[in-house]
Write a protein that holds these residues in place. Structure first.
Motif, PDB file in Angstrom:
ATOM      1  N   GLU A 196     -45.267 -75.254  15.668  1.00 12.82           N
ATOM      2  CA  GLU A 196     -44.145 -74.807  14.861  1.00 12.82           C
ATOM      3  C   GLU A 196     -44.202 -73.315  14.567  1.00 12.82           C
ATOM      4  O   GLU A 196     -43.160 -72.663  14.430  1.00 12.82           O
ATOM      5  CB  GLU A 196     -44.114 -75.605  13.554  1.00 12.82           C
ATOM      6  CG  GLU A 196     -43.839 -77.100  13.751  1.00 12.82           C
ATOM      7  CD  GLU A 196     -43.772 -77.833  12.429  1.00 12.82           C
ATOM      8  OE1 GLU A 196     -43.957 -77.173  11.379  1.00 12.82           O
ATOM      9  OE2 GLU A 196     -43.524 -79.047  12.440  1.00 12.82           O
ATOM     10  N   VAL A 197     -45.400 -72.763  14.431  1.00 13.60           N
ATOM     11  CA  VAL A 197     -45.519 -71.325  14.182  1.00 13.60           C
ATOM     12  C   VAL A 197     -44.904 -70.544  15.330  1.00 13.60           C
ATOM     13  O   VAL A 197     -44.166 -69.576  15.139  1.00 13.60           O
ATOM     14  CB  VAL A 197     -46.993 -70.926  13.987  1.00 13.60           C
ATOM     15  CG1 VAL A 197     -47.123 -69.406  13.877  1.00 13.60           C
ATOM     16  CG2 VAL A 197     -47.563 -71.597  12.750  1.00 13.60           C
ATOM     17  N   SER A 198     -45.191 -70.965  16.555  1.00 20.48           N
ATOM     18  CA  SER A 198     -44.632 -70.314  17.728  1.00 20.48           C
ATOM     19  C   SER A 198     -43.110 -70.418  17.745  1.00 20.48           C
ATOM     20  O   SER A 198     -42.400 -69.432  17.999  1.00 20.48           O
ATOM     21  CB  SER A 198     -45.205 -70.935  18.997  1.00 20.48           C
ATOM     22  OG  SER A 198     -44.591 -70.389  20.137  1.00 20.48           O
ATOM     23  N   ASP A 199     -42.575 -71.605  17.453  1.00 21.26           N
ATOM     24  CA  ASP A 199     -41.127 -71.790  17.454  1.00 21.26           C
ATOM     25  C   ASP A 199     -40.440 -70.877  16.453  1.00 21.26           C
ATOM     26  O   ASP A 199     -39.388 -70.292  16.736  1.00 21.26           O
ATOM     27  CB  ASP A 199     -40.791 -73.255  17.140  1.00 21.26           C
ATOM     28  CG  ASP A 199     -41.259 -74.204  18.242  1.00 21.26           C
ATOM     29  OD1 ASP A 199     -41.478 -73.723  19.374  1.00 21.26           O
ATOM     30  OD2 ASP A 199     -41.414 -75.407  17.951  1.00 21.26           O
ATOM     31  N   GLN A 200     -41.034 -70.745  15.271  1.00 17.70           N
ATOM     32  CA  GLN A 200     -40.435 -69.902  14.235  1.00 17.70           C
ATOM     33  C   GLN A 200     -40.434 -68.440  14.648  1.00 17.70           C
ATOM     34  O   GLN A 200     -39.424 -67.737  14.505  1.00 17.70           O
ATOM     35  CB  GLN A 200     -41.196 -70.069  12.919  1.00 17.70           C
ATOM     36  CG  GLN A 200     -40.645 -69.176  11.800  1.00 17.70           C
ATOM     37  CD  GLN A 200     -41.442 -69.313  10.514  1.00 17.70           C
ATOM     38  OE1 GLN A 200     -42.263 -70.209  10.369  1.00 17.70           O
ATOM     39  NE2 GLN A 200     -41.197 -68.412   9.570  1.00 17.70           N
ATOM     40  N   LEU A 201     -41.556 -67.960  15.173  1.00 14.57           N
ATOM     41  CA  LEU A 201     -41.651 -66.563  15.568  1.00 14.57           C
ATOM     42  C   LEU A 201     -40.734 -66.240  16.746  1.00 14.57           C
ATOM     43  O   LEU A 201     -40.137 -65.157  16.804  1.00 14.57           O
ATOM     44  CB  LEU A 201     -43.098 -66.212  15.901  1.00 14.57           C
ATOM     45  CG  LEU A 201     -44.083 -66.260  14.723  1.00 14.57           C
ATOM     46  CD1 LEU A 201     -45.494 -65.978  15.203  1.00 14.57           C
ATOM     47  CD2 LEU A 201     -43.676 -65.254  13.647  1.00 14.57           C
ATOM     48  N   LEU A 202     -40.628 -67.195  17.664  1.00 14.02           N
ATOM     49  CA  LEU A 202     -39.726 -66.982  18.789  1.00 14.02           C
ATOM     50  C   LEU A 202     -38.275 -66.893  18.327  1.00 14.02           C
ATOM     51  O   LEU A 202     -37.494 -66.066  18.806  1.00 14.02           O
ATOM     52  CB  LEU A 202     -39.881 -68.109  19.809  1.00 14.02           C
ATOM     53  CG  LEU A 202     -41.167 -68.098  20.647  1.00 14.02           C
ATOM     54  CD1 LEU A 202     -41.243 -69.352  21.504  1.00 14.02           C
ATOM     55  CD2 LEU A 202     -41.225 -66.859  21.526  1.00 14.02           C
ATOM     56  N   ALA A 203     -37.908 -67.739  17.383  1.00 20.35           N
ATOM     57  CA  ALA A 203     -36.546 -67.722  16.848  1.00 20.35           C
ATOM     58  C   ALA A 203     -36.252 -66.394  16.151  1.00 20.35           C
ATOM     59  O   ALA A 203     -35.146 -65.851  16.251  1.00 20.35           O
ATOM     60  CB  ALA A 203     -36.349 -68.887  15.880  1.00 20.35           C
ATOM     61  N   GLU A 204     -37.243 -65.860  15.441  1.00 29.11           N
ATOM     62  CA  GLU A 204     -37.050 -64.586  14.748  1.00 29.11           C
ATOM     63  C   GLU A 204     -36.937 -63.420  15.721  1.00 29.11           C
ATOM     64  O   GLU A 204     -36.262 -62.425  15.439  1.00 29.11           O
ATOM     65  CB  GLU A 204     -38.210 -64.341  13.779  1.00 29.11           C
ATOM     66  CG  GLU A 204     -38.232 -65.295  12.590  1.00 29.11           C
ATOM     67  CD  GLU A 204     -39.452 -65.089  11.703  1.00 29.11           C
ATOM     68  OE1 GLU A 204     -40.338 -64.293  12.101  1.00 29.11           O
ATOM     69  OE2 GLU A 204     -39.506 -65.707  10.626  1.00 29.11           O
ATOM     70  N   ALA A 205     -37.598 -63.515  16.863  1.00 23.55           N
ATOM     71  CA  ALA A 205     -37.566 -62.419  17.835  1.00 23.55           C
ATOM     72  C   ALA A 205     -36.269 -62.382  18.634  1.00 23.55           C
ATOM     73  O   ALA A 205     -35.904 -61.345  19.192  1.00 23.55           O
ATOM     74  CB  ALA A 205     -38.751 -62.542  18.795  1.00 23.55           C
ATOM     75  N   ALA A 206     -35.554 -63.495  18.713  1.00 21.62           N
ATOM     76  CA  ALA A 206     -34.299 -63.537  19.476  1.00 21.62           C
ATOM     77  C   ALA A 206     -33.258 -62.632  18.822  1.00 21.62           C
ATOM     78  O   ALA A 206     -33.233 -62.463  17.602  1.00 21.62           O
ATOM     79  CB  ALA A 206     -33.785 -64.969  19.547  1.00 21.62           C
ATOM     80  N   PHE A 207     -32.388 -62.056  19.647  1.00 18.98           N
ATOM     81  CA  PHE A 207     -31.304 -61.247  19.079  1.00 18.98           C
ATOM     82  C   PHE A 207     -30.128 -61.204  20.041  1.00 18.98           C
ATOM     83  O   PHE A 207     -30.260 -61.422  21.251  1.00 18.98           O
ATOM     84  CB  PHE A 207     -31.772 -59.828  18.739  1.00 18.98           C
ATOM     85  CG  PHE A 207     -32.061 -58.954  19.922  1.00 18.98           C
ATOM     86  CD1 PHE A 207     -31.050 -58.239  20.557  1.00 18.98           C
ATOM     87  CD2 PHE A 207     -33.359 -58.822  20.409  1.00 18.98           C
ATOM     88  CE1 PHE A 207     -31.313 -57.417  21.641  1.00 18.98           C
ATOM     89  CE2 PHE A 207     -33.635 -58.005  21.493  1.00 18.98           C
ATOM     90  CZ  PHE A 207     -32.608 -57.303  22.108  1.00 18.98           C
TER      91      PHE A 207
END
Length: 245
Positions: A196-207
């Motif tokens: 889940e940590v990876s999923d959250q960080l990936l979502a934040e990096a998207a733009f």
């Protein structure tokens, strides 16, 4: 008397040939610079440039320019802003077009019935993409690296209570005139981050960055990540040409 008449006719013919040659040389000498300068002014106004672009017009075969027929040309711009993105360079490869030669020479500007059109190629630097990512991503962006076919974003994040350097890899594509970064992989301190940590960080990096305020008639139709740069491709069909503007 006949000899005098014959000599007079020869002189008239010679003078006519000389006048024709002078006119021909003059057209080759003065017509291209006049038209290229006129096109440069029109493009400068169209793209709101601080400096006139470099313009090279082509005619194949060469004599066709004397009838106002051009097979194409190239417009080269630097430091241009397109759709809110500051580009290193932009090139327009012009499609064939016609001009009114007599009116163009008399008025000192390109006179044609239709606006110019062509294919557009824009090069955007890593630094500019890093700036855009920093504005739109949900996580701080330290740097961006562009490689063939992918984009890497360097940042920092808190993982299990510890701030560590992270790198996110993904694709940067065009979708409905928006630049979209889709993260696909994440590493923290060089180690893959699971769960889940990876999923959250990936979502934040998207733009998503919308390409707005494009010049009239300009369309961006594709994007490709190359080594050290983003290349945008498109079309433009409303560059005014003298009376057509």
């Amino acid at each position: 008397m006949r000899r005098l008449i014959s000599a007079g006719l020869v002189a008239v013919v010679v003078l006519a040939l000389i006048a024709g040659a002078v006119a021909l040389i003059g057209s080759y000498t003065f017509l291209p610079p006049i038209l290229e300068s006129a096109v440069a002014r029109d493009v400068q106004d169209q793209f709101d440039l601080t400096e006139a672009p470099e313009v090279r017009l082509e005619s194949d075969p060469q004599p066709a320019m004397l009838t106002g027929t051009f097979s194409g040309g190239r417009v080269s711009m630097r430091g241009v802003e397109l759709g809110g993105v500051r580009a290193e360079s932009a090139i327009v490869d012009l499609e064939p077009f016609d001009v009114d030669v007599s009116a163009s020479l008399v008025q000192g500007e390109a006179v044609g019935e239709e606006p110019l059109a062509g294919n557009l190629r824009v090069q955007v630097s890593e630094a500019e993409i890093s700036h855009l990512a920093g504005e739109e991503a949900g996580t701080p962006v330290d740097a961006v690296e562009l490689e063939d076919g992918r984009m890497l974003v360097r940042s920092a994040a808190t993982v299990f209570g510890i701030e560590v350097p992270v790198s996110v890899t993904g694709s940067l594509n065009l979708h409905e005139e928006n630049l979209v970064f889709e993260p696909k992989g994440l590493r923290a301190a060089g180690v893959p981050v699971p769960g889940e940590v990876s999923d959250q960080l990936l979502a934040e990096a998207a733009f998503t960055y919308p390409l707005k305020r494009l010049p009239a008639g300009a369309r961006i139709t594709g994007a490709r990540v190359e080594e050290g740069r983003l290349v945008l491709k498109g079309e433009i069909d409303r560059i005014p040409l003298g009376a057509s503007g």
